[in-house]
Design a protein around this motif. Structure first.
Motif, PDB file in Angstrom:
ATOM      1  N   SER A 115      30.736  -5.760  -5.625  1.00  0.00           N
ATOM      2  CA  SER A 115      31.574  -4.758  -6.275  1.00  0.00           C
ATOM      3  C   SER A 115      32.270  -3.911  -5.225  1.00  0.00           C
ATOM      4  N   ASN A 116      33.530  -3.608  -5.465  1.00  0.00           N
ATOM      5  CA  ASN A 116      34.291  -2.703  -4.605  1.00  0.00           C
ATOM      6  C   ASN A 116      34.133  -1.250  -5.047  1.00  0.00           C
ATOM      7  N   THR A 117      33.156  -0.985  -5.898  1.00  0.00           N
ATOM      8  CA  THR A 117      32.957   0.376  -6.391  1.00  0.00           C
ATOM      9  C   THR A 117      32.868   1.387  -5.257  1.00  0.00           C
ATOM     10  N   SER A 118      33.418   2.565  -5.497  1.00  0.00           N
ATOM     11  CA  SER A 118      33.364   3.629  -4.496  1.00  0.00           C
ATOM     12  C   SER A 118      32.213   4.590  -4.744  1.00  0.00           C
ATOM     13  N   SER A 119      31.474   4.407  -5.858  1.00  0.00           N
ATOM     14  CA  SER A 119      30.400   5.377  -6.120  1.00  0.00           C
ATOM     15  C   SER A 119      29.306   4.878  -7.056  1.00  0.00           C
ATOM     16  N   ILE A 120      29.579   3.896  -7.903  1.00  0.00           N
ATOM     17  CA  ILE A 120      28.614   3.486  -8.927  1.00  0.00           C
ATOM     18  C   ILE A 120      27.491   2.668  -8.301  1.00  0.00           C
ATOM     19  N   SER A 121      26.273   2.909  -8.762  1.00  0.00           N
ATOM     20  CA  SER A 121      25.074   2.312  -8.179  1.00  0.00           C
ATOM     21  C   SER A 121      25.095   0.787  -8.217  1.00  0.00           C
TER      22      SER A 121
END
Length: 296
Positions: A115-121
Motif C-alpha cells: 500500500s502507498n498509504t501515507s498513514s493508515i495501519s
C-alpha cells in the motif's frame, strides 16, 4: 517480479506506474474509471516528454515506457499476472480494506501486496488478507519519478523476506528505501503533519500571514517550500485525514487538527487540486497566481 499492478490512477498511482515502466517493468494500471485512466496515460506521456526535453531520457525510452503500461477497469483482470500489487487508491481506510480483501482472493499466495498509504495501519490492512506476512507499505513521495525516498513500512506480521524484497526492488528503481515500523503516521507524516498543523495554527491565531510563515521556514530553516504551500500541494483533505489518524491512534491532543484546516476542507478549499487553499492556483496547475495574506 517483472509484472507490477498499480491500483489507482491519480497523482501517486500514475507516478508509480511511470517509474516502474521506465525501469523496464510491465505495468498494469487499474482504476474504476476509464476516463481517469486516459487522463493518467496523458499525464505520464507529458511527464516523460518533460524528461526528454531536459535530456534525462531519449524519445525512444519514452516510447518504450508507454508501451509497457496497460490499463484495466477490472481489478481481477488487471491483477491476475502480478508479482507485486501496489495500491494507491484514495486515503480511506474502508476503501483500502475492501481492496486488500479482494486482492487476497484474486492473487496467489506468493504475491506481495503493498500500500502507498501515507498513514493508515499496514497491520490493519494486512488483517483482512489471507497472507498478512506478504503485506507491506511502500510510501512513495510526490512526484514519484523525481523523489528518491520510499518509506517501507513493516506491518506486525510482515516477513523479513518480503521486507528485503521490497527494499531491493526500491533500489532497482533508483530510490533510497528506509525501513520503518507500523505506527500512526510512520516517520514522514508523524513529523511533517504536526509541523503543517502548527503553521496553520500560527496563521489561525494571527501571528503572521501565509507568505510570512512560509518565508520564515524557507529562508530560516532551508525548506524548499513553506509548510502552507506544501499543505496545498499535498491536499488539505489529505492533511486533515492524516492528522485524524494521528489523533485517533495516539490519543494525544497535540495532533488535533486546527479548526481553520477543518473549515477549509469543509468549504472545499483543498489546495492546488481545487485551485484554492492557502494560495490560489491557475486551472490545472500548481503555479501560484495569488500569494496574498490569507484572512483567518
Amino acid at each position: 517480479m517483472k509484472n507490477i499492478t498499480v491500483i489507482g490512477s491519480g497523482t501517486m498511482g500514475n507516478g508509480i506506474a511511470h517509474t516502474f515502466a521506465q525501469y523496464g517493468f510491465e505495468v498494469s494500471l487499474v482504476d474504476i474509471s476509464g476516463d481517469a485512466l486516459s487522463k493518467a496515460l496523458q499525464t505520464i506521456s507529458n511527464n516523460l516528454g518533460r524528461q526528454v526535453k531536459k535530456g534525462t531520457i531519449t524519445e525512444e525510452v519514452k516510447t518504450e515506457t508507454l508501451s509497457r503500461i496497460r490499463v484495466f477497469t477490472d481489478l481481477a483482470e488487471g491483477a491476475q499476472n502480478a508479482g507485486l500489487v501496489i495500491e494507491a487508491a484514495t486515503e480511506n481506510q474502508e476503501i483500502k480494506l475492501k481492496l486488500f480483501k479482494q486482492l487476497s482472493e484474486i492473487c496467489n499466495e506468493n504475491v506481495i501486496l503493498a500500500s502507498n498509504t501515507s498513514s493508515i495501519s499496514i497491520t490493519k490492512i494486512a488483517s483482512v488478507t489471507k497472507h498478512p506476512g506478504n503485506v507491506i507499505g511502500m510510501h512513495f513521495m510526490n512526484p514519484v519519478p523525481v523523489m528518491k525516498l520510499v518509506e517501507v513500512i513493516r506491518g506486525y506480521a510482515t516477513t523479513d523476506a518480503v521486507t528485503e524484497t521490497i527494499m531491493e526492488l526500491s533500489r532497482t528503481l533508483g530510490k533510497d528505501p528506509v525501513e520503518v515500523n507500523d505506527y500512526p503516521g510512520f516517520v514522514a507524516n508523524r513529523i511533517l503533519m504536526p509541523m503543517i498543523n502548527e503553521a496553520i495554527y500560527t496563521l489561525y491565531e494571527g501571528v503572521a500571514g501565509v507568505q510570512e510563515i512560509d518565508t520564515v521556514m524557507k529562508l530560516g530553516m532551508a525548506h524548499p517550500m513553506g509548510p502552507l504551500q506544501l499543505a496545498d500541494f499535498i491536499g488539505l483533505d489529505v492533511c486533515l485525514a492524516i492528522l485524524k489518524v494521528l489523533h485517533d491512534g495516539f490519543g494525544n491532543p497535540k495532533y488535533a487538527p486546527c479548526p481553520l484546516l477543518v473549515n477549509m476542507v469543509t468549504a472545499g478549499h483543498l489546495g492546488a487540486k481545487t485551485g484554492s487553499g492557502f494560495y490560489k492556483y491557475t486551472a490545472g496547475s500548481k503555479d501560484l497566481i495569488v500569494a496574498d495574506k490569507f484572512s483567518a
